[in-house]
Write a protein that holds these residues in place. Structure first.
Motif, PDB file in Angstrom:
ATOM      1  N   GLN A 109       0.834  -1.199   0.000  1.00 16.09           N
ATOM      2  CA  GLN A 109       0.000   0.000   0.000  1.00 16.09           C
ATOM      3  C   GLN A 109       0.868   1.249   0.000  1.00 16.09           C
ATOM      4  O   GLN A 109       1.803   1.365   0.777  1.00 16.09           O
ATOM      5  CB  GLN A 109      -0.915   0.016   1.227  1.00 16.09           C
ATOM      6  CG  GLN A 109      -1.923   1.151   1.240  1.00 16.09           C
ATOM      7  CD  GLN A 109      -2.864   1.069   2.427  1.00 16.09           C
ATOM      8  OE1 GLN A 109      -2.634   1.696   3.450  1.00 16.09           O
ATOM      9  NE2 GLN A 109      -3.941   0.288   2.300  1.00 16.09           N
ATOM     10  N   GLY A 110       0.537   2.175  -0.886  1.00 15.80           N
ATOM     11  CA  GLY A 110       1.222   3.459  -0.939  1.00 15.80           C
ATOM     12  C   GLY A 110       0.395   4.530  -0.271  1.00 15.80           C
ATOM     13  O   GLY A 110       0.122   4.479   0.926  1.00 15.80           O
ATOM     14  N   GLY A 111      -0.071   5.506  -1.061  1.00 12.19           N
ATOM     15  CA  GLY A 111      -0.877   6.585  -0.502  1.00 12.19           C
ATOM     16  C   GLY A 111      -2.343   6.225  -0.338  1.00 12.19           C
ATOM     17  O   GLY A 111      -3.110   7.029   0.186  1.00 12.19           O
ATOM     18  N   ARG A 132       6.874   5.400   5.201  1.00 16.06           N
ATOM     19  CA  ARG A 132       8.100   5.877   5.846  1.00 16.06           C
ATOM     20  C   ARG A 132       9.316   5.785   4.929  1.00 16.06           C
ATOM     21  O   ARG A 132      10.408   6.209   5.315  1.00 16.06           O
ATOM     22  CB  ARG A 132       8.349   5.097   7.127  1.00 16.06           C
ATOM     23  CG  ARG A 132       7.290   5.297   8.197  1.00 16.06           C
ATOM     24  CD  ARG A 132       7.823   5.068   9.598  1.00 16.06           C
ATOM     25  NE  ARG A 132       8.287   3.702   9.796  1.00 16.06           N
ATOM     26  CZ  ARG A 132       8.839   3.262  10.940  1.00 16.06           C
ATOM     27  NH1 ARG A 132       8.979   4.085  11.966  1.00 16.06           N
ATOM     28  NH2 ARG A 132       9.214   2.004  11.054  1.00 16.06           N
ATOM     29  N   MET A 133       9.137   5.267   3.733  1.00 13.58           N
ATOM     30  CA  MET A 133      10.223   5.217   2.756  1.00 13.58           C
ATOM     31  C   MET A 133      10.127   6.460   1.873  1.00 13.58           C
ATOM     32  O   MET A 133       9.746   6.398   0.705  1.00 13.58           O
ATOM     33  CB  MET A 133      10.125   3.939   1.931  1.00 13.58           C
ATOM     34  CG  MET A 133      10.122   2.665   2.777  1.00 13.58           C
ATOM     35  SD  MET A 133       9.956   1.161   1.804  1.00 13.58           S
ATOM     36  CE  MET A 133      11.496   1.164   0.900  1.00 13.58           C
ATOM     37  N   ASN A 134      10.477   7.597   2.437  1.00 11.57           N
ATOM     38  CA  ASN A 134      10.189   8.888   1.804  1.00 11.57           C
ATOM     39  C   ASN A 134      11.412   9.773   1.632  1.00 11.57           C
ATOM     40  O   ASN A 134      11.323  10.999   1.720  1.00 11.57           O
ATOM     41  CB  ASN A 134       9.127   9.635   2.614  1.00 11.57           C
ATOM     42  CG  ASN A 134       9.527   9.815   4.068  1.00 11.57           C
ATOM     43  OD1 ASN A 134      10.629   9.439   4.476  1.00 11.57           O
ATOM     44  ND2 ASN A 134       8.644  10.388   4.860  1.00 11.57           N
ATOM     45  N   GLN A 149      13.089   7.129  -2.814  1.00  8.98           N
ATOM     46  CA  GLN A 149      12.379   5.959  -2.321  1.00  8.98           C
ATOM     47  C   GLN A 149      10.921   5.986  -2.776  1.00  8.98           C
ATOM     48  O   GLN A 149      10.372   7.040  -3.116  1.00  8.98           O
ATOM     49  CB  GLN A 149      12.458   5.892  -0.796  1.00  8.98           C
ATOM     50  CG  GLN A 149      13.832   5.548  -0.250  1.00  8.98           C
ATOM     51  CD  GLN A 149      13.819   5.384   1.263  1.00  8.98           C
ATOM     52  OE1 GLN A 149      13.429   6.298   1.992  1.00  8.98           O
ATOM     53  NE2 GLN A 149      14.259   4.225   1.734  1.00  8.98           N
ATOM     54  N   ALA A 150      10.293   4.822  -2.733  1.00  5.52           N
ATOM     55  CA  ALA A 150       8.958   4.674  -3.302  1.00  5.52           C
ATOM     56  C   ALA A 150       7.878   5.400  -2.523  1.00  5.52           C
ATOM     57  O   ALA A 150       6.810   5.692  -3.062  1.00  5.52           O
ATOM     58  CB  ALA A 150       8.606   3.189  -3.402  1.00  5.52           C
ATOM     59  N   GLY A 151       8.114   5.712  -1.242  1.00  2.00           N
ATOM     60  CA  GLY A 151       7.088   6.346  -0.427  1.00  2.00           C
ATOM     61  C   GLY A 151       7.055   7.850  -0.493  1.00  2.00           C
ATOM     62  O   GLY A 151       6.268   8.483   0.228  1.00  2.00           O
ATOM     63  N   CYS A 152       7.868   8.459  -1.353  1.00  3.72           N
ATOM     64  CA  CYS A 152       7.846   9.920  -1.490  1.00  3.72           C
ATOM     65  C   CYS A 152       6.521  10.366  -2.107  1.00  3.72           C
ATOM     66  O   CYS A 152       6.062   9.804  -3.108  1.00  3.72           O
ATOM     67  CB  CYS A 152       9.000  10.385  -2.367  1.00  3.72           C
ATOM     68  SG  CYS A 152      10.632  10.161  -1.637  1.00  3.72           S
ATOM     69  N   HIS A 179       1.870   8.176  -3.659  1.00  5.09           N
ATOM     70  CA  HIS A 179       3.309   7.924  -3.601  1.00  5.09           C
ATOM     71  C   HIS A 179       3.844   7.630  -4.992  1.00  5.09           C
ATOM     72  O   HIS A 179       3.150   7.058  -5.836  1.00  5.09           O
ATOM     73  CB  HIS A 179       3.598   6.729  -2.689  1.00  5.09           C
ATOM     74  CG  HIS A 179       3.228   6.943  -1.260  1.00  5.09           C
ATOM     75  ND1 HIS A 179       3.385   5.977  -0.290  1.00  5.09           N
ATOM     76  CD2 HIS A 179       2.707   8.024  -0.610  1.00  5.09           C
ATOM     77  CE1 HIS A 179       2.986   6.439   0.882  1.00  5.09           C
ATOM     78  NE2 HIS A 179       2.556   7.677   0.702  1.00  5.09           N
ATOM     79  N   ILE A 180       5.083   8.003  -5.215  1.00  4.38           N
ATOM     80  CA  ILE A 180       5.681   7.783  -6.522  1.00  4.38           C
ATOM     81  C   ILE A 180       5.782   6.285  -6.822  1.00  4.38           C
ATOM     82  O   ILE A 180       5.629   5.875  -7.975  1.00  4.38           O
ATOM     83  CB  ILE A 180       7.069   8.466  -6.612  1.00  4.38           C
ATOM     84  CG1 ILE A 180       7.624   8.389  -8.039  1.00  4.38           C
ATOM     85  CG2 ILE A 180       8.040   7.860  -5.610  1.00  4.38           C
ATOM     86  CD1 ILE A 180       6.811   9.126  -9.060  1.00  4.38           C
ATOM     87  N   GLY A 181       6.008   5.459  -5.811  1.00  2.00           N
ATOM     88  CA  GLY A 181       6.052   4.022  -6.028  1.00  2.00           C
ATOM     89  C   GLY A 181       4.719   3.482  -6.511  1.00  2.00           C
ATOM     90  O   GLY A 181       4.657   2.636  -7.407  1.00  2.00           O
TER      91      GLY A 181
END
Length: 447
Positions: A109-111, A132-134, A149-152, A179-181
């Protein structure tokens, strides 16, 4: 319990096994007859292992789990009892390796901004959040290559690169949360697709953790790379089915020095298509966006978001954006186009904005229909209407306009966006996702 009943304040009724909803009215079908696959359930030993892998990143509080268990438009609800929030790819690797060995289902799950239910659990899958991978890992000021990171969050990345005179190649209505991921995993398009293309072209590299915990490092920042198989393409649009994207390398175009926006009213859908063809011919290299929406959509924007149309009432509305390096040159070309469009009857009314504070207003009108929580009171059970802004020019020009799709094409009580030109009349584009919404097959746990 039935999530819809709970939303309406009732105690909630028992839903049929394998369904998220009870039968609340005579003849209502069981919409998602999916069964839980034979995965293991999370034990105390598993929780202890997760706590060792992600110290402080294990969430089991029922109240804290309510939001990640519910999709963005609040129509689907999972029953996950564990949320994991890793910070690094290594932590994701250890988590997936443990889950693989224990046969535990995982839901990345992202955003959680998707509109087809693909980001929430079907049953009790473990939610693996990238929130938290931001961190931004690097940015090259000459090439414009961003590694993060993917969570940005997309909007935060946009601010980051704009301060360095670049822009992100995609722009979405959900940019403040997505999130970009997740954008890469769903191959999101957005308003800048016409100018910069899809993420298959702008993503240069990925770091992905496979289901067994293997870290696949394809995080190259080399734009011209013809060495062997381009494995990253398999994960762009894979929606978490092949692995969890943990880092992204993406090419950012230079920030345009001049941006102009025109908002037009068209008397019919045929005129929208002719306006688009004329627009491509007269604006050429500076055309960066062409979007349209219908009158019903604009009425809802005014009713629920309290935003007024800058032009007179029309059956259809068109937004045109130009981006270039010479303000005078771009304004002159856009002005000539508007004069031609008005004189030929393609457009009945229009306005143009060059000031940056005014340029954002028409974009808000298009992003408005995506604020489903504010418009959802209109979408009572049984309502069947496709609303929202549409992308022009993403496919063939043979698709007729269909303002009222028949039963079975759209999910009742969900307002979605539609993308014209993707191969079928009013083809559903509520947001990418292997979810449980219109015309998507039920998604099994861990898939």
């Amino acid at each position: 319990k039935c999530w819809r009943c709970l939303r309406k304040g009732s105690p909630g009724r028992e839903a049929p096994r394998g369904s998220r909803y009870c039968v609340r009215r005579p003849g209502a079908p069981q919409r998602y007859p999916v069964r839980r696959l034979p995965f293991s359930t999370v034990s105390e030993q598993d929780l202890a292992a997760f706590e060792r892998i992600v110290p402080g990143g294990v969430v089991t509080d029922p109240e804290a789990l309510q939001a990640p268990n519910v999709d963005w438009i609040r129509t689907l609800r999972g029953s996950s009892k564990v949320l994991l929030r890793p910070r690094t790819s290594e932590e994701v690797s250890h988590i997936l390796r443990h889950c693989h060995e224990r046969n535990l289902a995982v839901n990345p799950q992202g955003g959680n901004t998707g509109m087809v239910g693909g980001s929430v659990p079907v049953f009790d899958e473990i939610i693996l959040s990238t929130a938290r991978m931001n961190k931004v890992l690097s940015f090259h000021s000459v090439s414009g290559i961003l590694v993060c990171q993917a969570g940005c969050v997309l909007e935060e990345l946009s601010h980051y690169v704009e301060e360095r005179d670049f822009i992100m190649p995609l722009d979405l209505g959900a940019k403040g949360s997505c999130h970009i991921g997740g954008n890469v995993a769903t191959n999101a398009g957005g308003l800048r697709f016409l100018r910069y293309g899809s993420l298959h072209g702008t993503v240069l590299g990925l770091e992905v953790v496979l289901a067994d915990g293997t870290i696949l490092d394809c995080l190259t920042s080399l734009r011209k790379d013809n060495t062997g198989y381009d494995l990253k393409q398999l994960f762009i649009g894979s929606e978490g089915t092949l692995g969890v994207i943990t880092a992204v390398s993406i090419l950012c175009p230079p920030k345009p020095r001049a941006v102009n926006v025109a908002f037009l009213g068209c008397p019919g859908f045929a005129e929208v298509l002719q306006t688009f063809s004329t627009c491509k011919g007269m604006l050429g290299e500076i055309l960066s966006a062409f979007e349209f929406m219908d009158a019903v959509c604009m009425q809802l924007v005014g009713r629920y978001l309290h935003l007024a149309s800058p032009v007179q009432e029309s059956p259809f509305y068109v937004l045109i954006e130009t981006s270039g390096s010479n303000a005078g040159h771009d304004a002159e070309k856009l002005g000539s186009f508007l004069e031609h469009a008005l004189g030929s009857g393609l457009v009945t009314d229009g306005t143009m904005a060059t000031d940056q504070t005014k340029v954002k207003v028409p974009h808000v009108l298009l992003a408005g229909p995506l604020s489903v929580r504010q418009v959802q009171p209109w979408a009572r059970p049984g309502a069947l209407r496709a609303l929202g802004h549409r992308h022009c020019g993403l496919g063939s020009g043979s698709s007729p306009w269909s303002p009222s799709p028949g039963p079975g094409l759209w999910e009742p009580s969900v307002i979605v966006t539609g993308a014209w030109g993707s191969g079928s009349p009013g083809s559903p584009s509520p947001g990418p996702g292997q979810g449980r919404s219109p015309r998507s097959p039920p998604r099994g746990p861990g898939q």
